[in-house]
Design an enzyme around this catalytic site. Structure first.
Site, PDB file in Angstrom:
ATOM      1  N   ARG A   5       0.862  -1.185   0.000  1.00 29.45           N
ATOM      2  CA  ARG A   5       0.000   0.000   0.000  1.00 29.45           C
ATOM      3  C   ARG A   5       0.899   1.236   0.000  1.00 29.45           C
ATOM      4  O   ARG A   5       2.011   1.193   0.544  1.00 29.45           O
ATOM      5  CB  ARG A   5      -0.871   0.026   1.260  1.00 29.45           C
ATOM      6  CG  ARG A   5      -2.014  -0.961   1.248  1.00 29.45           C
ATOM      7  CD  ARG A   5      -3.211  -0.455   0.440  1.00 29.45           C
ATOM      8  NE  ARG A   5      -4.310  -1.413   0.460  1.00 29.45           N
ATOM      9  CZ  ARG A   5      -4.529  -2.325  -0.494  1.00 29.45           C
ATOM     10  NH1 ARG A   5      -3.722  -2.428  -1.519  1.00 29.45           N
ATOM     11  NH2 ARG A   5      -5.561  -3.142  -0.387  1.00 29.45           N
ATOM     12  N   HIS A  65      -1.195   1.316 -10.312  1.00 30.84           N
ATOM     13  CA  HIS A  65      -1.895   0.245  -9.578  1.00 30.84           C
ATOM     14  C   HIS A  65      -2.418  -0.851 -10.519  1.00 30.84           C
ATOM     15  O   HIS A  65      -3.611  -1.161 -10.529  1.00 30.84           O
ATOM     16  CB  HIS A  65      -3.045   0.822  -8.732  1.00 30.84           C
ATOM     17  CG  HIS A  65      -3.352  -0.042  -7.535  1.00 30.84           C
ATOM     18  ND1 HIS A  65      -3.778   0.476  -6.333  1.00 30.84           N
ATOM     19  CD2 HIS A  65      -3.288  -1.379  -7.367  1.00 30.84           C
ATOM     20  CE1 HIS A  65      -3.965  -0.527  -5.481  1.00 30.84           C
ATOM     21  NE2 HIS A  65      -3.675  -1.642  -6.090  1.00 30.84           N
TER      22      HIS A  65
END
Lengths: 310, 310
Positions: A225, A273
Site C-alpha cells: 500500500r 496500480h
C-alpha cells in the site's frame, strides 16, 4: 432470506449482482446506499465504504473485503461488534502479483532501464554484467502474495529472504521475523519488495531508518500500500544515491496527483496500480462460498483477525 | 610445452587469462596473434578467429568456442575438420539467458512501453486486470540453453512448449519436431522465443509464413542468431498487427547499423547481444575442465556434432 449489501468504487454492482445471482438464484442483493431495512443485512461485500455506514446493521455477520487488503474496512471505527471480517484470497491474483514483481526485479537486476536509455540514444554498448548469485532479494510480507513471489524469485536463482510478523518456512527462502530481525533482514537485501498488509504496525515501515539499513545501491519495489512508504524519506534516499531506484504501484493518494515528485523522478517507475487485480470469476466463486457458509451459520474461509487487522 | 592460444576482444581476453592463471598458474597461454611457434599450440580458444588461422597450428588437438554458438568457427572454410570442437555449456550463462527471456516476456505481456508512455504524460489509466494464463510460451530449440530456459519459465508458473530438431523429453513441456511440428506449435504459441543454433537449417526460420500461423497479436523474442529472423517480415507483421511486439538481442548485422529501422520502433525492445551474460570466473572453470580433459585424453564437455552444426 437475509440480504447481501454491495459497495465498490470501481467494480460494477450490476456485474457482481448478476454473477452472484447466477450462483444463488434467490439472492437478495442490495447496492449501497439503497440498503432498505439495515436489519436485513447479514453479509456485506465491500470496498471503501464511508465509515459509520455499517453501524445500524445490527444483524451483520460478515464483512467481505472486495480484495486482498482489509485496511479500508478498519478505517471505520464503528464496525458492528458481531461481524466477522474476511478477505478474498485469489491464487490467480498471487500469480499476477508475482509476475509484476518478477518484471520489476529483473528489470532492475538486468539493467533494463539503462539499456532502454542506450537504445533511445542508438548506442550499442554492453554494460558490466551483474551476477545473480550475488544479488539478494528480500520480500517484506510472506502471506499469500509475498510467499508466491519469494518462492518464484528463488526458482530464478536469486538469494531470497523474507520478513514477516511470525516465522514462515518457504523452500529455500531465508526467514526473518518480528521487529528484532528487521534490521538484519534489511542489511542483506539489495532488492526490497514490499507485499505487506497495511496495519497500524506496518504503516510507514519504509522510512529514513529502514532505508538507511539497506546496502548502498539497493532498489525498492512497493506493491503493498502507498502508506507503507514515507514518500519524502524515499525521495531523499534516491537523491542522495543511497537507493538506486524504485518501482511503485501504490501511493498515498490514487490516482497519484500530477504535481507529485515521483512522476518526473528519473529513478522512480510510477505504475498506475496495475500489479494485480482480482479475477471476477474466481472472486465470485469465493464470495458465493462465503455467503452460503455465513447464511448457514458457519465461518467463511480467509477470516481476518480483528486485533491484528490482517 | 603445450600452449593455449586465445582470440577474443582484447580486454576480455585478459580477463580470461587472469582467471585461468588463478586456477592453474602453470598454463602457457598466448594471445593471438602473438602465438610464437605455431607448432607449440595444442588448444585454441576462439571467438571470431579470422578464417584460415586455425589451419596454421599443425599440432592442434582441440578448438574451444568461447560462446554457446559455433557458427563463427564452422564458417571458416579452412577449419581443420578432424579436430574436436567444443562450445560453452555453463549454468550461469543459461540462467542469464532465462532471465532475459523471463524479463522480456513479462515486459511485453505487461505492456511496459505503454505504461512508460503514460508515465511521461502523468496519465492514470482505468483499472485493468492482466491474465497470467494468457501467456503460452513456445521455445525454438530445446538444447542446453533452451531446455534450461523452458524449465525456469515453467517454475515461474508459465505454460511452456518447445520445438527442436530431435525429440526431447522434458517433464510438463510438450515437445514438437520437424516442419509440421513447427507449424503446430506456432498455432498455439503467443510468445515465441528463439534460442536455436545458427545452422543452414535454421536461417530465416522466423518469417512471414510462421508469423501468420500464430494467434493475432503474438510476440517474438530472439536470442538465437540474427539470421534466424527475417527482419523485414517482422516489421511488416508489426505494421499489420499480426505481431504485437518483439524483444531482440541478436541482429543480422551487429552492432545494429545506425540507420536500421528497428532503432526507432517502440514496439521492439532491443539489447546489444547480452542476453546470456558471461560470468568470467565460472566460464573459465568450464574452460579449464575441458583443457584438462583434452590433455588427459578424457571425454570432452559440450562436444559439437560437426554434421549437425551444433
Amino acid at each position: 432470506m437475509p440480504a447481501v449489501l454491495f459497495h465498490s468504487l470501481n467494480e460494477s454492482p450490476v456485474e457482481w449482482g448478476a454473477a452472484l445471482k447466477e450462483r444463488i438464484p434467490d439472492l437478495d442483493f442490495r447496492v449501497w446506499p439503497d440498503v432498505g431495512d439495515p436489519k436485513d443485512i447479514e453479509f456485506a461485500l465491500l470496498w471503501a465504504l464511508p465509515p459509520g455506514s455499517l453501524v445500524s446493521m445490527s444483524n451483520l455477520r460478515c464483512i467481505c473485503s472486495l480484495g486482498q487488503g482489509v485496511d479500508h474496512v478498519f478505517l471505520d471505527p464503528d464496525l458492528p461488534p458481531g461481524a466477522k471480517i474476511m478477505r478474498l484470497v485469489d491464487p490467480w491474483m498471487a500469480r499476477a502479483m508475482s509476475e509484476w514483481m518478477l518484471l520489476n526485479i529483473l528489470r532492475f537486476h538486468r539493467q533494463g532501464l539503462e539499456y532502454q536509455e542506450l537504445e533511445r540514444q542508438r548506442l550499442w554498448k554492453v554494460l558490466p554484467a551483474p551476477e545473480t548469485s550475488e544479488r539478494r532479494v528480500g520480500v517484506l510480507g510472506l502471506g499469500a502474495l509475498g510467499g508466491d513471489t519469494a518462492s518464484k524469485v528463488a526458482a530464478l536463482g536469486f538469494d531470497v529472504a523474507g520478513w514477516s510478523r511470525t516465522r514462515k518456512l518457504i523452500g529455500s527462502v531465508e526467514s526473518f521475523h518480528g521487529e528484532d530481525q528487521l534490521e538484519a533482514f534489511l542489511n542483506r537485501t539489495d532488492i526490497l519488495c514490499c507485499l505487506l498488509p497495511l496495519t497500524p504496525d506496518t504503516a510507514g515501515i519504509i522510512h529514513v531508518d529502514t532505508l538507511a539499513a539497506l546496502p548502498k545501491g539497493a532498489f525498492v519495489i512497493n506493491a503493498g500500500r502507498g502508506q507503507h512508504v514515507v514518500d519524502e524519506d524515499l525521495l531523499a534516499a534516491l537523491d542522495s544515491g543511497h537507493i538506486a531506484g524504485a518501482a511503485l504501484d501504490v501511493f498515498h493518494q490514487e490516482p497519484l496527483p500530477p504535481e507529485h515528485p515521483f512522476w518526473a523522478h528519473p529513478k522512480v517507475q510510477v505504475w498506475p496500480h496495475v500489479s494485480a487485480q482480482s479475477n471476477a470469476d474466481s472472486a465470485a466463486a469465493q464470495v458465493t462460498d462465503a455467503i452460503v457458509k455465513v447464511f448457514a451459520g458457519l465461518d467463511p474461509n480467509n477470516l481476518v483477525d480483528r486485533e491484528r487487522q490482517y | 610445452m603445450p600452449t593455449i592460444v586465445i582470440k577474443l576482444g582484447q580486454e576480455r581476453a585478459e580477463g580470461y587469462i587472469n582467471e585461468l592463471h588463478k586456477l592453474d598458474p602453470d598454463l602457457e597461454i598466448r594471445e593471438w596473434p602473438e602465438v610464437g611457434d605455431p607448432a607449440d599450440v595444442d588448444i585454441a580458444m576462439v571467438w571470431k578467429m579470422p578464417h584460415g588461422e586455425l589451419a596454421k597450428f599443425p599440432n592442434l588437438k582441440l578448438i574451444m568456442s568461447m560462446a554457446a554458438g559455433v557458427d563463427h568457427v564452422l564458417s571458416d572454410p579452412q577449419m581443420p575438420r578432424g579436430i574436436p570442437l567444443v562450445r560453452v555449456t555453463d549454468a550461469h550463462m543459461a540462467r542469464s539467458m532465462s532471465h532475459w527471456a523471463a524479463m522480456n516476456i513479462l515486459r511485453l505481456h505487461r505492456e511496459t512501453a505503454h505504461y512508460d508512455a503514460l508515465r511521461q504524460r502523468r496519465e492514470w489509466p482505468p483499472e485493468r486486470a492482466f491474465d497470467a494464463d494468457a501467456i503460452q510460451v513456445g521455445i525454438l530449440g530445446l538444447g542446453y540453453l533452451g531446455s534450461h530456459v523452458a524449465r525456469m519459465l515453467q517454475a515461474m508458473g508459465l505454460k511452456v512448449q518447445g520445438w527442436s530438431r530431435t525429440a526431447k523429453q522434458l517433464d510438463g513441456i510438450p515437445s514438437f519436431q520437424g516442419a509440421d511440428g513447427l507449424r503446430e506449435m506456432a498455432a498455439s504459441t503467443n510468445f515465441l522465443v528463439c534460442l536455436l543454433p545458427n545452422t543452414p537449417a535454421t536461417v530465416g526460420v522466423m518469417n512471414a509464413a510462421l508469423f501468420a500461423l500464430m494467434p493475432r497479436g503474438s510476440y517474438i523474442l530472439n536470442a538465437g542468431r540474427g539470421a534466424q529472423l527475417v527482419e523485414a517480415d517482422l516489421t511488416a507483421a508489426l505494421n499489420a498487427g499480426q505481431i504485437a511486439g518483439a524483444a531482440l538481442d541478436v541482429f543480422t548485422v551487429e552492432p545494429l547499423p545506425e540507420a536500421h529501422p528497428f532503432w526507432d520502433d517502440t514496439r521492439i525492445i532491443m539489447t546489444p547481444h547480452h542476453a546470456a551474460e558471461v560470468h568470467v570466473p565460472a566460464v573459465a572453470a568450464t574452460f579449464l575442465d575441458n583443457i584438462q580433459r583434452c590433455r588427459d585424453g578424457r571425454p570432452l564437455q559440450g562436444l559439437v556434432n560437426l554434421e549437425a552444426g551444433y
